[in-house]
Write an enzyme that holds these catalytic residues in place. Sequence first.
Site, PDB file in Angstrom:
ATOM      1  N   ASP A   1      -2.739  -7.038  -2.063  1.00  0.00           N
ATOM      2  CA  ASP A   1      -2.159  -5.746  -2.017  1.00  0.00           C
ATOM      3  C   ASP A   1      -0.898  -6.378  -1.914  1.00  0.00           C
ATOM      4  OD1 ASP A   1      -1.581  -3.402  -1.991  1.00  0.00           O
ATOM      5  OD2 ASP A   1      -2.146  -3.020   0.143  1.00  0.00           O
TER       6      ASP A   1
ATOM      7  N   ILE B   1       7.522   3.345  14.297  1.00  0.00           N
ATOM      8  CA  ILE B   1       8.135   2.392  13.259  1.00  0.00           C
ATOM      9  C   ILE B   1       7.690   3.379  11.791  1.00  0.00           C
ATOM     10  CG2 ILE B   1       8.462   0.120  11.912  1.00  0.00           C
ATOM     11  CD1 ILE B   1       7.818  -1.320  14.560  1.00  0.00           C
ATOM     12  N   GLY B   2       6.573   3.378  11.717  1.00  0.00           N
ATOM     13  CA  GLY B   2       5.987   3.883  10.329  1.00  0.00           C
ATOM     14  C   GLY B   2       4.554   3.819  10.342  1.00  0.00           C
ATOM     15  N   GLU B   3       3.990   4.399   9.074  1.00  0.00           N
ATOM     16  CA  GLU B   3       2.593   4.414   9.277  1.00  0.00           C
ATOM     17  C   GLU B   3       2.051   4.124   7.603  1.00  0.00           C
ATOM     18  OE1 GLU B   3      -1.162   7.701  10.076  1.00  0.00           O
ATOM     19  OE2 GLU B   3       1.162   8.153  10.391  1.00  0.00           O
ATOM     20  N   GLY B   4       0.859   3.524   7.497  1.00  0.00           N
ATOM     21  CA  GLY B   4       0.392   2.930   6.131  1.00  0.00           C
ATOM     22  C   GLY B   4      -1.189   3.483   6.198  1.00  0.00           C
TER      23      GLY B   4
END
Length: 613
Positions: free
Chosen positions: A450, A339-342
Amino acid sequence: MDEEEVHIAVGKNSRKEKANILWAAANFPRATIVLVHVHWPSKWMPFMGGKVLYKFADEKEKEMHRGRETKAMVNMLSQYKNLCGTRKVSAHYLTHDDTVAGVVNLVKKLKIKRIVIGSRNMSRQVALHQCCQVWVVLNGKHISTSNDHLEHSGNIGYGGSSDILASIHELGEESDGYMTPPSDLADESMDEEELNEMDDSDQLVMVQYIDCFHHVVQEDETMTEQGTEESIASDEMENSAEEDADQSDEIQSFRNVTEKAEKIMEEIDGLQKKLKELQGEGPNRDARSLSPRQMAASLKRKSLSEPRYPELQIPENIERFSTSQIGKATDHFHSRNFIGEGGYGPVYKGKLGDTPVAIKMLKPHGRQGFPEYQQEVMVLSKLEHPHIVRLMGVCPESCSLVYEHLPNGTLLERLSKGLLWKDRVRILAEQRSALAYLHSRRPHAIIHADLKLTNILLDAGNVSRLGDFGTARAVHVKPLEEETIGRRTNPMGTTGYMDPVFFMTGELTTESDVYAFGVVILQLLTGLLDLNVTEQAREAVKMDAVHSVLDVSAGAWPEVQAERLLKLALRCCSLERKRRPAITSDAEWRSLDILRAMATPASKSWKWNSHGS
């Protein structure tokens, strides 16, 4: 009428001042035009999309920035002089932190008989009327004239010392700038008493991040100041446009500084992690004498024989999953499920039984680590709210987090594809509800710390959920005063959304979330994702042109209510925490309440509830 000289008070608004200068040139054809200006030294230095007090900068940085301010001001006066072509024009300026006192001192020193003023407010000052004849000219149109004839008297008006009078400077024909003498400026360094009141740990945090700030500013000496001078003639003309030719350069400067700040913060995080690792390697000192290959083999054996991360007590309401279950759910982390990366690590979609889930994996050397994992588990296990992401389980062996799957991704992604204003307003109301729920918990309020577009997730119906609680902190609430007490911690969060007061002091409070929420509101209203969105919104308010910054792709906004919400968002982004509206106060958020009601179909009755949707 004596037309030897006509003095014009000029400020920073070039369009307005151009009109007034040309008016004076046309109406006093035989007079020498003299421009006068009060240079107001700013108390803030631009940094990371916001501003930082000068008390946190050293003398060298103050001097450099004052020099840039003064050079920009001198260039501005030179441009004004050029408007009159071959006409004889001179210019004088004075550095003063009180514009009225500054103008009066200019009048006294230069023995001005008449002055053209482009501000109704300034023209009403009694001290000025006692000194000279005042011509009020707004945008090139003569409005009024006071005192048909008045001889100048050096003893009338604001009292001024000889030092102040001596600090008036004349702009030379070939002048390329004048460095303001230090005597013109107030001492803004931090008092020793203030430092003494801080304990050792607070001073350490302050020194670490001030050093980070110093490093960034020194690397970018070409950064230009935005909005540092307070115009003499702009008090009543806030709706006039300020056409700064260097605006695009300034925006790029902010971006450059931001990128450097982010890199430095990443380096600090990395150094802190390395320090923790070294502190835990006491018994393994002998391993340092091993060759790289032997050390790698040793670490591999150790990882297979010992738990990879410390043991965490998992709350009973949070389900445990094994690494094999996580692997099977994601088809062994197949790329099609990515899906994605943080900062925490990569996120994969998967299925546990028949339930679609999102699995966030801890990246061993990422910006976040076990403390963030621990914090997220402990916080989310206690929360239940329709607009806060639901933690379904964890994998203790890999520190993986299992959430409900939200197929529409982040609010940033959805915004880039187009989102109607009704949906934007609804999402804002949902997120205000989530924050109110967090801030109203007793005896400890929870600060997210955040909040940003990428941490707001959307389900299939675009209903929002607030996620990523790795940086969340619990703060005590006084039972009687209902006052949230801040806590000291290292500055954390995301550039552009981070509360500047928190960055400067390390004091985290619920107002820090309010600041970030204000930025989110402005982004949804305007569609602007630049870090200086607050500055652009403020300019639109000053020019009475809020409609021009509303995102037209969202449809036809109810402009009156949208403008009220935008002004409320600017209050959220105030550098004075006391001016920010409390997220739990329904009265403060009435403009959002009304917009939400307007966005809801008449068939669905809707009532605000600060603890629900």
